[in-house]
Structures are given as C-alpha cells and as structure tokens.
Scaffold this motif. Structure first.
Motif, PDB file in Angstrom:
ATOM      1  N   MET A 183       2.766  -8.720  -5.264  1.00  0.00           N
ATOM      2  CA  MET A 183       2.132  -7.399  -5.466  1.00  0.00           C
ATOM      3  C   MET A 183       3.004  -6.279  -4.904  1.00  0.00           C
ATOM      4  O   MET A 183       3.138  -5.217  -5.512  1.00  0.00           O
ATOM      5  CB  MET A 183       0.762  -7.364  -4.771  1.00  0.00           C
ATOM      6  CG  MET A 183      -0.276  -8.232  -5.442  1.00  0.00           C
ATOM      7  SD  MET A 183      -1.767  -8.345  -4.463  1.00  0.00           S
ATOM      8  CE  MET A 183      -2.604  -6.813  -4.906  1.00  0.00           C
TER       9      MET A 183
ATOM     10  N   ALA B 194     -10.557  -8.078  -2.090  1.00  0.00           N
ATOM     11  CA  ALA B 194     -10.080  -7.138  -3.116  1.00  0.00           C
ATOM     12  C   ALA B 194      -8.621  -7.419  -3.465  1.00  0.00           C
ATOM     13  O   ALA B 194      -8.249  -7.411  -4.653  1.00  0.00           O
ATOM     14  CB  ALA B 194     -10.247  -5.701  -2.625  1.00  0.00           C
ATOM     15  N   LEU B 195      -7.791  -7.693  -2.439  1.00  0.00           N
ATOM     16  CA  LEU B 195      -6.375  -7.995  -2.705  1.00  0.00           C
ATOM     17  C   LEU B 195      -6.254  -9.222  -3.600  1.00  0.00           C
ATOM     18  O   LEU B 195      -5.472  -9.236  -4.560  1.00  0.00           O
ATOM     19  CB  LEU B 195      -5.659  -8.292  -1.388  1.00  0.00           C
ATOM     20  CG  LEU B 195      -4.889  -7.198  -0.684  1.00  0.00           C
ATOM     21  CD1 LEU B 195      -4.230  -7.752   0.565  1.00  0.00           C
ATOM     22  CD2 LEU B 195      -3.827  -6.569  -1.580  1.00  0.00           C
TER      23      LEU B 195
ATOM     24  N   HIS C 298       2.051   1.418  -3.650  1.00  0.00           N
ATOM     25  CA  HIS C 298       0.979   1.521  -4.643  1.00  0.00           C
ATOM     26  C   HIS C 298       0.189   2.811  -4.530  1.00  0.00           C
ATOM     27  O   HIS C 298      -0.169   3.429  -5.523  1.00  0.00           O
ATOM     28  CB  HIS C 298       0.055   0.308  -4.474  1.00  0.00           C
ATOM     29  CG  HIS C 298      -0.935   0.141  -5.576  1.00  0.00           C
ATOM     30  ND1 HIS C 298      -2.287   0.331  -5.411  1.00  0.00           N
ATOM     31  CD2 HIS C 298      -0.766  -0.188  -6.879  1.00  0.00           C
ATOM     32  CE1 HIS C 298      -2.906   0.128  -6.548  1.00  0.00           C
ATOM     33  NE2 HIS C 298      -2.010  -0.184  -7.462  1.00  0.00           N
ATOM     34  N   GLU C 299      -0.066   3.222  -3.262  1.00  0.00           N
ATOM     35  CA  GLU C 299      -0.964   4.378  -3.086  1.00  0.00           C
ATOM     36  C   GLU C 299      -0.275   5.643  -2.578  1.00  0.00           C
ATOM     37  O   GLU C 299      -0.832   6.728  -2.687  1.00  0.00           O
ATOM     38  CB  GLU C 299      -2.078   4.032  -2.079  1.00  0.00           C
ATOM     39  CG  GLU C 299      -3.140   3.140  -2.691  1.00  0.00           C
ATOM     40  CD  GLU C 299      -3.409   1.925  -1.822  1.00  0.00           C
ATOM     41  OE1 GLU C 299      -3.513   2.088  -0.609  1.00  0.00           O
ATOM     42  OE2 GLU C 299      -3.470   0.804  -2.384  1.00  0.00           O
TER      43      GLU C 299
ATOM     44  N   HIS D 133       0.829  -1.215   0.000  1.00  0.00           N
ATOM     45  CA  HIS D 133       0.000   0.000   0.000  1.00  0.00           C
ATOM     46  C   HIS D 133       0.866   1.269   0.000  1.00  0.00           C
ATOM     47  O   HIS D 133       0.491   2.260  -0.645  1.00  0.00           O
ATOM     48  CB  HIS D 133      -0.978  -0.018   1.177  1.00  0.00           C
ATOM     49  CG  HIS D 133      -2.076  -1.020   0.982  1.00  0.00           C
ATOM     50  ND1 HIS D 133      -3.107  -0.841   0.086  1.00  0.00           N
ATOM     51  CD2 HIS D 133      -2.278  -2.238   1.528  1.00  0.00           C
ATOM     52  CE1 HIS D 133      -3.904  -1.896   0.101  1.00  0.00           C
ATOM     53  NE2 HIS D 133      -3.433  -2.764   0.973  1.00  0.00           N
TER      54      HIS D 133
ATOM     55  N   ALA E 252      -8.439 -10.421  -5.627  1.00  0.00           N
ATOM     56  CA  ALA E 252      -8.917 -10.127  -6.990  1.00  0.00           C
ATOM     57  C   ALA E 252      -7.917  -9.237  -7.732  1.00  0.00           C
ATOM     58  O   ALA E 252      -7.523  -9.535  -8.869  1.00  0.00           O
ATOM     59  CB  ALA E 252     -10.288  -9.459  -6.923  1.00  0.00           C
ATOM     60  N   ASP E 253      -7.463  -8.151  -7.083  1.00  0.00           N
ATOM     61  CA  ASP E 253      -6.558  -7.207  -7.770  1.00  0.00           C
ATOM     62  C   ASP E 253      -5.247  -7.883  -8.164  1.00  0.00           C
ATOM     63  O   ASP E 253      -4.689  -7.609  -9.217  1.00  0.00           O
ATOM     64  CB  ASP E 253      -6.225  -6.008  -6.860  1.00  0.00           C
ATOM     65  CG  ASP E 253      -7.444  -5.136  -6.616  1.00  0.00           C
ATOM     66  OD1 ASP E 253      -8.466  -5.369  -7.291  1.00  0.00           O
ATOM     67  OD2 ASP E 253      -7.372  -4.255  -5.736  1.00  0.00           O
ATOM     68  N   GLY E 254      -4.745  -8.737  -7.269  1.00  0.00           N
ATOM     69  CA  GLY E 254      -3.451  -9.382  -7.532  1.00  0.00           C
ATOM     70  C   GLY E 254      -3.609 -10.706  -8.262  1.00  0.00           C
ATOM     71  O   GLY E 254      -2.631 -11.415  -8.429  1.00  0.00           O
ATOM     72  N   LYS E 255      -4.857 -11.044  -8.611  1.00  0.00           N
ATOM     73  CA  LYS E 255      -5.116 -12.359  -9.232  1.00  0.00           C
ATOM     74  C   LYS E 255      -4.334 -13.447  -8.476  1.00  0.00           C
ATOM     75  O   LYS E 255      -3.591 -14.244  -9.063  1.00  0.00           O
ATOM     76  CB  LYS E 255      -4.719 -12.356 -10.711  1.00  0.00           C
ATOM     77  CG  LYS E 255      -5.505 -11.347 -11.546  1.00  0.00           C
ATOM     78  CD  LYS E 255      -5.231 -11.531 -13.021  1.00  0.00           C
ATOM     79  CE  LYS E 255      -6.082 -10.638 -13.906  1.00  0.00           C
ATOM     80  NZ  LYS E 255      -6.190  -9.228 -13.505  1.00  0.00           N
TER      81      LYS E 255
ATOM     82  N   ASN F 263     -11.322  -6.172   2.134  1.00  0.00           N
ATOM     83  CA  ASN F 263      -9.952  -5.902   1.689  1.00  0.00           C
ATOM     84  C   ASN F 263      -9.245  -7.189   1.241  1.00  0.00           C
ATOM     85  O   ASN F 263      -8.525  -7.196   0.243  1.00  0.00           O
ATOM     86  CB  ASN F 263      -9.194  -5.227   2.847  1.00  0.00           C
ATOM     87  CG  ASN F 263      -7.739  -4.990   2.528  1.00  0.00           C
ATOM     88  OD1 ASN F 263      -7.425  -4.302   1.566  1.00  0.00           O
ATOM     89  ND2 ASN F 263      -6.859  -5.589   3.297  1.00  0.00           N
TER      90      ASN F 263
END
Ligand SMILES: Cc1cc2nc3c(=O)[nH]c(=O)nc-3n(C[C@H](O)[C@H](O)[C@H](O)COP(=O)(O)OP(=O)(O)OC[C@H]3O[C@@H](n4cnc5c(N)ncnc54)[C@H](O)[C@@H]3O)c2cc1C
Length: 451
Positions: free
Chosen positions: A213, A127-128, A64-65, A61, A130-133, A124
């Motif tokens: 990630m 989402a992690l 990334h953010e 994070h 999914a986002d990071g497959k 979260n």
C-alpha cells in the motif's frame, strides 16, 4: 551475518538479513517487492528510518493523505523486526495500564480519550486490511485475559465493570466454570475478562500488505539500507547507508526495540529493549484439543506480570509466547524454547506429548513510564519518532504511523493525549539497565507465584 543483534551493544541490526525462520516466514509465501537497497544519492522531503508497521504506515499515510512521497530506509527487509515476527494479536492496548489505572493516573476524561485511541487503533487495522485487500488470515477473535491464579479473578471482574460503566464498553467477566465449559480447560484457567474486540492475523502477511500500500501510494521503501551515520548539514539531515547518502528535510525514527544506541540523541537512554520469545507446536491431534478443551479461537493472555500470550492457529498448532532471555546469546535460546514448552504443558497437562516445530524471539520496547511516545526531538522539530509499545503494538503501531504522518505534515491531530504526545523520559544509569531489569524479573516472578 548473525541474527543475534543486541541494541544495547551492537552498532546496528544488520544489512539485508532474511526474516527469522519463524512459523510466519514459513507460511507467508512470497512478499510484495520493495525498492531494493538505497542508491548512491537521494534527496527527499521525509526519510523514515525503520520498515516495520509504524514506518510503513507512516509512509502510506504521508503519501496517500498528505501528498508527501517519503523514503523508507530499512536495515534488513520490510517487517524484519517485531512486525514480521509477533504473535499476530491485534488488540486494544496503550502501554501497560489497565482501565482502572488509566482513570487513577489521568482522570476520567483523559482516560476516556485514551480508550478511544485504543478503539480507533483497532478500527484502523480493520480499515487498512479492507482498503488494501490484505490477505493476512485476519479473523475477529476477541481477547480473553485469563486469571492464572484464583486470586486474580477479582481484579478481572472489577476491570470488566470499569470498562462497562466508565467507558460504556461491552467487556464481560467469565467465571471459571463458564470458561472451562465453553472456551478452554487447563490448570490455570480461573475465570477471564473477555474483550470482544481483537483480531487474530498473520503478522508478516500484514507487513507485506502495508508495504504494498505504501509503495502504491507513492512512497519508496529501500531495504538492505541501514542508517549507519547521521549528520546535520544546516537545516538538512544527511543519513549515510552502506551505498550512499540520503538528504532529508525531516526524519522519522521508527526503529522501536531495534534502535541502535548511536542513532539520535533524542532517544539516548530512553529505551529498554526486552526479548520476547515464541514457540509454535506441531498441529494438535483431535484428542489433544479435547484433553485441553482448547475450543476457543480468542487470542489469550494471562494475569502474570511476566505474561504469557497464546492462541490456537488456523492449522491447530498452538502459538505460545512469553518473556525471552535478558540478552540475546547465541546457543542459549533453546533453553527458553524448552522453558516455554514446559510452561504450556503445566497449563494443559493433556498436551504432554506435544513438540515444538518453530521458535524465535524479538526485541520489544519498554519506556520509563511504560507508555508509547509519539513526539519530536526537543531541540529539533524536524526529527519525529513513535515507539515504545511495551510489547503490544500490532494495532497501536499502525495507528501511531497515521498520527505521526499528521505531525510530519504539520497538521497534528486534535485529540492528542498529553502522556503519549510528550518527550521520552531518560532512564537513570541506562548503561547498567540490565541490572534493574534482572531484579524486576525476579520480583515479577515472585509476584506471579503469590496470591
Ligand atoms: C516475539 C514478539 C511477539 C509480539 N507479539 C505481539 C502481539 O501478539 N500483539 C501485539 O500487539 N504486539 C506484539 N508484539 C509487539 C509488536 O510486534 C510491535 O510493537 C510492533 O511490531 C512494532 O512495530 P515497529 O514498526 O514500531 O517496530 P519494528 O517492527 O520492530 O521495526 C523496527 C525496524 O527498524 C529497523 N532498524 C533499526 N535500526 C535501523 C537503522 N539504523 N537503519 C534502518 N533500519 C533500522 C529494524 O531492522 C526493524 O525492522 C510482539 C513483539 C515480539 C518481538
């Protein structure tokens, strides 16, 4: 080097050790690459000590953010601590308090905020993944908390009502007949609280995914890099590893139950590392599944104070966990394996012939108030920490990493929870802590056997 690390006694958790020989290590396949041991000299804005879910999530994070490229220093391998060896139950938990206890302790508005944090932590995780497959065998499982004695069903029924009415959450009470007919049999299944939100997953594959990630976002993850000394040089922190030094403006401590005593004064006498032990059986036969009526794929816990946690794995083995020994003694852990197997067979007499293929243990982290803490050293706001998940940190640690990234970047989240975003309290007479721990276990054993 030995895997029998004791955080209350030993200088550190090792250097470059392999993952414990768990079912997860045997089935994870090859993990993504990391950046190897930390080189001779590094300068960085942020150094993160500990490469579990909290540290890797914080690194991800931040990079990334927040545009910060942190350096993670992990003593052994990414996910070597709890994060690569837990039960793989990502569920809603914030310390040890029930919904009713949270309302009693903090009032309804704060309790609602705490519940939102618990829900957000699970959102979260999803989402992690999914986002990071992240291919970590994740499935929407739900959680059943099972009354291990008939007398415990009333409290579960009440908890379901509080969750529905105070938090508008679709929890459900399942009575014993319904539980036996549609979910699971056994001698200790006297009704259950059903929490529909929980994800069952492969913990080590998840750790590998977050490692990938974090690095892809720009973080550096050094393994085989234990911090063995920490000096302050003006406003700079100088961390020593076996190969050199890391100079950092801020340091994040995310070593949880593996925190060595010397690491930082802010943590001194604040943590109680406690062993949790897991067995994984051989795959059950169809007849054994029928005998135990083990239909459910929910993640399961019971109402004991020294609770058991268990689940049917995708290949029909049973993962069954509970408290471990007080101290990690080489040669004594087989007793805990045998004890857990006998407890599993008491619950499900139809599993009489089942044997154990894997067993291992790890340190979870208790705090004096049984709550996780996300804060900074009182006399130095450049030293941050998040730890103390009380043995239920798969979802919360990943979320804490995200909250911590906000703190480190100087942009603290608005929905802080006073009890959690506060300094850790010290245990009195910490050097003798295992004496009250033994007494606590005796008391809990007694309570777990009585109505
Ligand atoms: C047997 C077991 C079963 C569990 N089951 C569940 C479950 O099913 N569901 C759930 O929600 N929670 C469970 N937990 C708890 C959960 O796994 C943890 O709360 C979570 O993984 C904590 O992550 P972390 O990153 O904070 O700490 P960890 O993953 O423990 O990482 C800490 C890291 O710090 C490193 N470290 C320590 N000292 C140093 C140093 N000086 N220098 C560099 N590195 C250092 C260690 O090597 C370690 O890798 C379980 C825990 C155990 C042990």
């Amino acid at each position: 080097m030995t895997q029998n690390y004791d955080p209350l006694i030993d200088a550190g958790p090792g250097n470059g050790l392999s993952h414990v020989p768990s079912y997860w290590a045997a089935t994870a396949g090859e993990l993504p690459p990391d950046d190897g041991a930390a080189p001779f000299q590094i300068e960085t804005e942020v150094a993160i000590i500990g490469g579990g879910y909290t540290g890797l999530s914080c690194a991800y994070h931040l990079a990334h953010e927040h545009g910060v490229k942190p350096v993670v220093l992990e003593a052994n391998r990414a996910g070597w601590g709890c994060s690569g060896r837990n039960g793989g139950f990502a569920r809603m938990a914030l310390g040890r308090l029930s919904a009713e206890e949270m309302i009693g302790a903090w009032g309804i508005e704060t309790a609602k905020r705490a519940f939102e944090i618990m829900r957000a932590s699970l959102v979260n995780v999803r989402a992690l993944i999914a986002d990071g497959k992240i291919a970590c065998d994740a499935s929407e499982a739900g959680h059943l908390k099972i009354a291990h004695r008939a007398s415990r069903a009333t409290a579960l029924r009440r908890e379901a009502r509080v969750l529905q009415q105070a938090f508008d959450y679709p929890a459900q009470f399942i009575d014993a007949a319904d539980l036996h007919a549609h979910h699971i049999g056994g001698t200790q299944s006297h009704g259950a609280l059903r929490i529909p939100d929980a994800v069952a997953l492969h913990p080590l594959k998840l750790a590998g995914g977050v490692l990938r990630m974090a690095r892809a976002a720009g973080a550096t993850v050094h393994t085989a890099s234990p911090v063995i000394k920490w000096r302050q040089h003006g406003a700079e922190h100088v961390l020593t590893t076996p190969h050199g030094t890391v100079r950092a403006k801020s340091v994040v401590i995310v070593t949880n139950g593996y925190t060595p005593q010397f690491l930082h004064p802010a943590l001194r006498a604040t943590l109680l590392p406690v062993l949790s032990h897991i067995i994984v059986t051989r795959p059950l036969t169809p007849d054994e599944i029928k005998a135990a009526n083990f239909q459910t794929r929910h993640v399961l816990t019971d109402t004991r104070k020294l609770l058991y946690y268990w689940r049917r794995l995708p290949d029909d083995r049973i993962l069954f966990g509970g408290r471990g020994l007080i101290a990690d003694r080489p040669g004594r852990n087989h007793q805990q394996r045998d004890f857990l197997l006998s407890e599993l067979k008491i619950k499900y007499p139809g599993l009489e012939r089942v044997t154990v293929d894997y067993d291992w243990h790890g340190w979870v982290c208790l705090t004096r108030d049984f709550l996780p803490h996300i804060h900074h050293a009182l006399d130095d706001s450049s030293v941050h920490y998040a730890l103390g998940y009380q043995g239920s940190g798969v979802s919360l640690s990943l979320y804490a990493g995200q909250l911590l990234a906000h703190n480190v970047a100087g942009d603290p989240p608005a929905n802080a929870l006073p009890a959690v975003n506060s300094p850790l309290a010290r245990y009195p007479l910490h050097s003798l802590i295992r004496i009250p721990q033994r007494l606590m276990y005796l008391r809990y054993k007694h309570l777990d056997r009585s109505d």
